[in-house]
Motif scaffolding. Structure first.
Motif, PDB file in Angstrom:
ATOM      1  N   VAL A  76      18.441   6.353 -19.521  1.00 40.35           N
ATOM      2  CA  VAL A  76      18.717   6.674 -18.115  1.00 40.35           C
ATOM      3  C   VAL A  76      19.427   8.016 -18.115  1.00 40.35           C
ATOM      4  N   ARG A  77      18.903   8.977 -17.376  1.00 37.73           N
ATOM      5  CA  ARG A  77      19.477  10.324 -17.355  1.00 37.73           C
ATOM      6  C   ARG A  77      20.165  10.589 -16.022  1.00 37.73           C
ATOM      7  N   LEU A  78      21.291  11.328 -16.097  1.00 37.73           N
ATOM      8  CA  LEU A  78      22.084  11.654 -14.915  1.00 37.73           C
ATOM      9  C   LEU A  78      22.371  13.156 -14.851  1.00 37.73           C
ATOM     10  N   PRO A  79      21.349  13.998 -14.920  1.00 36.16           N
ATOM     11  CA  PRO A  79      21.611  15.428 -15.059  1.00 36.16           C
ATOM     12  C   PRO A  79      22.116  16.115 -13.795  1.00 36.16           C
ATOM     13  N   ASN A  80      21.933  15.471 -12.631  1.00 37.68           N
ATOM     14  CA  ASN A  80      22.428  16.077 -11.387  1.00 37.68           C
ATOM     15  C   ASN A  80      22.598  14.977 -10.335  1.00 37.68           C
ATOM     16  N   GLU A  81      23.035  15.375  -9.155  1.00 41.70           N
ATOM     17  CA  GLU A  81      23.333  14.393  -8.103  1.00 41.70           C
ATOM     18  C   GLU A  81      22.114  13.561  -7.716  1.00 41.70           C
ATOM     19  N   ASN A  82      20.928  14.090  -7.902  1.00 41.07           N
ATOM     20  CA  ASN A  82      19.723  13.350  -7.523  1.00 41.07           C
ATOM     21  C   ASN A  82      19.447  12.154  -8.428  1.00 41.07           C
ATOM     22  N   SER A  83      20.147  12.090  -9.574  1.00 41.56           N
ATOM     23  CA  SER A  83      19.952  10.970 -10.493  1.00 41.56           C
ATOM     24  C   SER A  83      21.245  10.226 -10.798  1.00 41.56           C
ATOM     25  N   GLN A  84      22.318  10.583 -10.143  1.00 38.37           N
ATOM     26  CA  GLN A  84      23.601   9.911 -10.356  1.00 38.37           C
ATOM     27  C   GLN A  84      23.816   8.848  -9.282  1.00 38.37           C
ATOM     28  N   GLN A  85      24.727   7.895  -9.588  1.00 38.90           N
ATOM     29  CA  GLN A  85      24.879   6.728  -8.719  1.00 38.90           C
ATOM     30  C   GLN A  85      23.491   6.188  -8.355  1.00 38.90           C
ATOM     31  N   ASN A  86      22.721   5.889  -9.387  1.00 38.30           N
ATOM     32  CA  ASN A  86      21.281   5.678  -9.192  1.00 38.30           C
ATOM     33  C   ASN A  86      20.877   4.234  -8.886  1.00 38.30           C
ATOM     34  N   TYR A  87      21.719   3.260  -9.295  1.00 37.90           N
ATOM     35  CA  TYR A  87      21.424   1.838  -9.035  1.00 37.90           C
ATOM     36  C   TYR A  87      20.068   1.408  -9.608  1.00 37.90           C
ATOM     37  N   HIS A  88      19.727   1.936 -10.766  1.00 41.79           N
ATOM     38  CA  HIS A  88      18.500   1.488 -11.441  1.00 41.79           C
ATOM     39  C   HIS A  88      18.653   0.047 -11.929  1.00 41.79           C
ATOM     40  N   GLN A  89      17.503  -0.578 -12.173  1.00 42.78           N
ATOM     41  CA  GLN A  89      17.490  -1.930 -12.722  1.00 42.78           C
ATOM     42  C   GLN A  89      16.537  -1.980 -13.907  1.00 42.78           C
ATOM     43  N   ILE A  90      17.058  -2.486 -15.037  1.00 42.90           N
ATOM     44  CA  ILE A  90      16.274  -2.637 -16.269  1.00 42.90           C
ATOM     45  C   ILE A  90      16.368  -4.100 -16.662  1.00 42.90           C
ATOM     46  N   ASP A  91      15.284  -4.860 -16.502  1.00 44.00           N
ATOM     47  CA  ASP A  91      15.409  -6.308 -16.664  1.00 44.00           C
ATOM     48  C   ASP A  91      14.142  -6.937 -17.240  1.00 44.00           C
ATOM     49  N   HIS A  92      14.360  -8.036 -17.953  1.00 38.23           N
ATOM     50  CA  HIS A  92      13.292  -8.892 -18.483  1.00 38.23           C
ATOM     51  C   HIS A  92      12.316  -8.133 -19.393  1.00 38.23           C
ATOM     52  N   ASN A  93      12.865  -7.184 -20.136  1.00 38.08           N
ATOM     53  CA  ASN A  93      12.030  -6.434 -21.070  1.00 38.08           C
ATOM     54  C   ASN A  93      12.193  -6.961 -22.489  1.00 38.08           C
ATOM     55  N   TYR A  94      11.146  -6.785 -23.275  1.00 40.16           N
ATOM     56  CA  TYR A  94      11.178  -7.122 -24.690  1.00 40.16           C
ATOM     57  C   TYR A  94      11.310  -5.833 -25.484  1.00 40.16           C
ATOM     58  N   PHE A  95      12.530  -5.602 -25.982  1.00 41.64           N
ATOM     59  CA  PHE A  95      12.750  -4.481 -26.883  1.00 41.64           C
ATOM     60  C   PHE A  95      12.488  -5.005 -28.295  1.00 41.64           C
ATOM     61  N   GLY A  96      11.248  -4.811 -28.732  1.00 44.92           N
ATOM     62  CA  GLY A  96      10.819  -5.404 -29.989  1.00 44.92           C
ATOM     63  C   GLY A  96      11.350  -4.648 -31.184  1.00 44.92           C
ATOM     64  N   PRO A  97      11.041  -5.137 -32.386  1.00 43.84           N
ATOM     65  CA  PRO A  97      11.635  -4.578 -33.597  1.00 43.84           C
ATOM     66  C   PRO A  97      11.501  -3.058 -33.689  1.00 43.84           C
ATOM     67  N   ARG A  98      12.652  -2.436 -33.901  1.00 45.70           N
ATOM     68  CA  ARG A  98      12.689  -0.998 -34.204  1.00 45.70           C
ATOM     69  C   ARG A  98      13.194  -0.854 -35.631  1.00 45.70           C
ATOM     70  N   PRO A  99      12.383  -0.284 -36.536  1.00 40.90           N
ATOM     71  CA  PRO A  99      12.791  -0.218 -37.942  1.00 40.90           C
ATOM     72  C   PRO A  99      13.956   0.733 -38.150  1.00 40.90           C
ATOM     73  N   ILE A 100      14.593   0.586 -39.294  1.00 42.59           N
ATOM     74  CA  ILE A 100      15.689   1.472 -39.665  1.00 42.59           C
ATOM     75  C   ILE A 100      15.182   2.906 -39.697  1.00 42.59           C
ATOM     76  N   LEU A 101      15.888   3.794 -38.998  1.00 42.52           N
ATOM     77  CA  LEU A 101      15.484   5.202 -38.968  1.00 42.52           C
ATOM     78  C   LEU A 101      16.017   5.949 -40.180  1.00 42.52           C
ATOM     79  N   GLY A 102      17.210   5.564 -40.654  1.00 38.28           N
ATOM     80  CA  GLY A 102      17.815   6.285 -41.766  1.00 38.28           C
ATOM     81  C   GLY A 102      18.417   7.603 -41.349  1.00 38.28           C
ATOM     82  N   SER A 103      18.801   7.693 -40.062  1.00 42.02           N
ATOM     83  CA  SER A 103      19.386   8.921 -39.534  1.00 42.02           C
ATOM     84  C   SER A 103      19.956   8.623 -38.166  1.00 42.02           C
ATOM     85  N   ASN A 104      20.746   9.536 -37.638  1.00 40.68           N
ATOM     86  CA  ASN A 104      21.181   9.447 -36.250  1.00 40.68           C
ATOM     87  C   ASN A 104      19.971   9.612 -35.333  1.00 40.68           C
TER      88      ASN A 104
END
Length: 750
Positions: A176-204
């Protein structure tokens, strides 16, 4: 009698709605050109339908203005049967848009985002929804080329019931990005998603979900993240990285995910009703608290093994007068009614050092329940915690509380309730998480039409294929095998005249080790490529027939940087005669390759002019390394000129957990003393985060050389015997003072 004003308004609304529904159109499009033509002039209520099939290199711009009563829709003709492949992406811009049923697979985005809630900085999406979509292994082949899969801009948008699975390149999975007023206080909703396996990256750069960035972290987002399932999200230490204020993180499940839900920046966030199942998996963590006015309430944590910044529960120290991107002091945190079952580590004032000296203040830790079958509360205190008030907390019988006040030892019997969580039996004070907590189930999230498959194919999970010792037999058998298959070698000598480019999960096993010998005749026996993993069992491998040239390698990874992690196992084998010329190595990892693990066990290795394991290619000091886990147990080594292992992890990044090096029960005779072994060590570890070297015997060999760098590395060298071998050497390259390694019960026979 004149009609009332309200009646007139009602009639107008009905007419408008009727008109919108009456004149709304549905467009079935079959080509990108048809799509572009249709979407140039859409009205409220219109539907654009992508025909079933594969859409390759399709950059979709969905720009229109619907209404709350009549949104404009872009959908698949049949959910799950519209595939966007190759260089494809999706951008939304406008008002009241809905996208559903699309699958991104077999490609990657040509830009920095797969799904973006904006066309450009001037055209954002608002009041829009993306639902029932899938992004499956849609990763840039350049592993450290960053991109993001879903990025939300604008306001009042929703992302729900979707699958994000298998991101293998750098960059946060969803942001979720908030680079300016048009995206701040945004009231987004992220729900009922499957964040499936993400392998080890081995880095930041391997976070799964990030809300905000440090630059705008003192801005409020008002984003709600609820009822999502995080399944083995192992990218880096932060699973969720919260970097904005007033967000609500509610009722999510974290299953065997390495790392933590981290309140990294931003104030006034609520973390409530989340469930963490670690099941004893290494580095599984819970919640990390930083900043002001955070509420952590009614969460359940079980079987978490993580420590330090990835521990089961952490309250951090801050930096006085911190800059916006460092660590703000914990102030006015309320931590109440949480349950911690078999959580190995609970850290207060964590990260205390010369910079992070601001201990937590004005905070409360109350009515929490700690149950631990190991008879420890797991609490570690790193600085002054007088700013945290402890009241009404219970710990199970047998625990001597690390904090005297606010913790009561209670005889607890725990039983698992219908919701899958453990609760005390009998009448108890209102402590710990509520029995009304209902963890979201895996089958309740994600796209309903898309299966949740395992990320990797297990060794030995396929067919057993018998192979006879004829010309090219092994090479041909691998070409014809499927991932998971076992190639069972009949008695005989196998002459390997071709380099095996391995892109499958394969086991090669001798039916009878005494009567099966492999003779590689090229400079490399197996070259592990993307999708490849190799297991060798009960084999005799001789390098006698290899070309007489320097720098041969029995097994290596691709010389091209690899996107996918691999696995390598060697068990019960004999590897010999890698000495036709100098520097003949057993295994050499390529630049930008990462092994999930390497295991060499119960194997005899002799007459070798090079190294056993070379895991030292990432010398650009960016925190990247070549193997997460290295196991070297119960082996015999004789006359090896190079090192057992050269492992290198440089840089100052602290967002990863590895490498881990475990070496136990080996016998080494004349190892590491070759003139080309520049490290002059039988084991050379630089920046390894966990090293356990125990119960080994060295005879007339080069010493063990360990260099500590960043983090708080855990090193134990214990119960080893060194005969005609120098004692192990450990140095601190960054921290001042004596080294922090444990060296116990080692015998030095001069």
């Amino acid at each position: 009698m004149p009609r009332s004003f309200s009646y007139i308004v009602f009639t107008y609304v009905v007419i408008v709605l009727f008109s919108q529904n009456t004149f709304a159109k549905e467009y079935l499009v079959k080509t990108p050109d048809e799509y572009k033509k249709v979407t140039s002039d859409l009205d409220a209520g219109d539907e654009v339908v992508l025909a079933n099939g594969v859409w390759t290199d399709f950059e979709v711009l969905f720009k229109a203005k619907g209404t709350a009563q009549a949104p404009i829709t872009l959908r698949a003709e049949t959910p799950g049967q519209v595939f966007l492949t190759g260089l494809s992406n999706l951008r939304l811009a406008g008002e009241y848009l809905v996208v559903s049923g699309l699958v991104f697979k077999d490609g990657y985005t040509p830009t920095g985002e797969v799904i973006s809630f904006k066309q450009n900085d001037d055209n954002l999406a608002n009041h829009s929804r993306v639902t029932q979509v899938v992004i499956d292994n849609f990763s840039n082949p350049e592993k450290f080329e960053q991109d993001k899969w879903v990025v939300m801009y604008g306001k009042h948008n929703r992302f729900d019931h979707s699958n994000l699975v298998g991101k293998r390149n750098a960059g946060v999975t969803m942001a979720v990005r908030l680079p300016n007023e048009n995206s701040q206080q945004n009231y987004h909703q992220i729900d009922h998603n499957y964040f499936g396996p993400r392998p080890i990256l081995g880095s930041n750069g391997g976070e799964t979900l990030r809300i905000g960035t440090s630059h705008y972290s003192l801005t409020d987002s008002f984003t709600t993240i609820e009822n999502n399932y995080f399944d083995r999200c192992n990218g880096e230490v932060e699973i969720i990285s919260n970097k904005s204020g007033k967000n609500r993180i509610l009722n999510n499940v974290f299953f065997e995910s390495r790392g933590t839900l981290t309140l990294r920046h931003g104030n006034g966030n609520l973390v409530e009703g989340n469930v963490f199942f670690g099941n004893g998996v290494d580095h599984t963590g819970g919640i990390r608290v930083i900043n002001r006015d955070q509420i952590i309430r009614n969460n359940y944590m079980e079987g978490l093994t993580g420590y330090r910044f990835g521990s089961g529960f952490t309250i951090m120290n801050g930096v006085p007068n911190s800059t916006i991107n460092r660590y703000h002091q914990v102030d006015n945190a309320l931590i109440e009614n949480n349950t911690l079952v078999d959580v190995d580590h609970i850290h207060f004032a964590a990260g205390s050092d010369a910079e992070r000296t601001a201990a937590p203040i004005n905070s409360q830790f109350q009515n929490n329940l700690i149950f631990n079958s190991k008879n420890t509360d797991g609490i570690s205190i790193f600085d002054d915690i007088s700013g945290v008030k402890f009241t009404g907390n219970l710990v199970s019988k047998g625990i001597e509380p690390s904090i005297n006040n606010g913790f009561k030892v209670t005889d607890l019997t725990m039983e698992r309730a219908e919701n899958g969580l453990l609760y005390p039996v009998g009448k108890m004070p209102k402590v710990g998480s509520s029995e009304t907590l209902k963890p979201i189930q895996k089958d309740q999230v994600g796209a309903s039409y898309y299966p949740k498959t395992e990320p990797d194919i297990d060794f030995d999970s396929g067919k057993v294929i018998e192979v006879t010792a004829t010309e090219n037999a092994l090479f041909n058998a691998i070409n014809n095998a499927n991932s998971g298959d076992v190639l069972l070698l009949e008695n005989g000598d196998y002459y390997i005249g071709k380099v095996i480019k391995l892109n499958k999960t394969i086991t090669i096993k001798a039916k009878n080790r005494k009567h099966v010998t492999l003779y590689p005749e090229r400079s490399t026996f197996v070259d592990i490529n993307n999708f490849g993993s190799l297991k060798l069992v009960n084999l005799v491998i001789s390098g006698k027939r290899a070309p007489d040239s320097a720098g041969n390698t029995l097994i290596r990874t691709s010389r091209i940087p690899m996107q996918r992690n691999y696995r390598l196992e060697i068990a019960g084998s004999i590897i010999k005669d890698l000495n036709v010329n100098h520097s003949y190595h057993l295994f050499d990892a390529g630049h930008r390759s990462l092994a999930d693990y390497i295991k060499i066990t119960n194997t005899t290795m002799s007459q070798i002019t090079g190294d056993i394991m070379r895991l030292n290619k990432e010398t650009d000091d960016l925190g990247i390394y070549n193997a997460e886990y290295i196991y070297f147990n119960n082996n015999l080594l004789e006359n090896v000129e190079g090192a057992v292992a050269k492992v290198y992890r440089g840089g100052t990044d602290e967002s990863t957990f590895g490498p881990h090096f475990i070496m136990k029960g080996n016998v080494l005779k004349n190892v590491g003393k070759g003139k080309r072994n520049k490290n002059a060590a039988s084991v050379s570890l630089h920046g390894v985060q966990v090293a356990q070297i125990s119960e080994n015997k060295w005879f007339d060999s080069a010493p063990v050389d360990i260099e500590h760098t960043v983090g708080e590395p855990i090193t134990a060298v214990a119960n080893n015997e060194f005969t005609a071998t120098l004692a192990p050497k450990v140095v601190e390259l960054r921290a001042s003072g004596p080294h922090t390694a444990t060296l116990d019960n080692n015998i030095i026979n001069k």
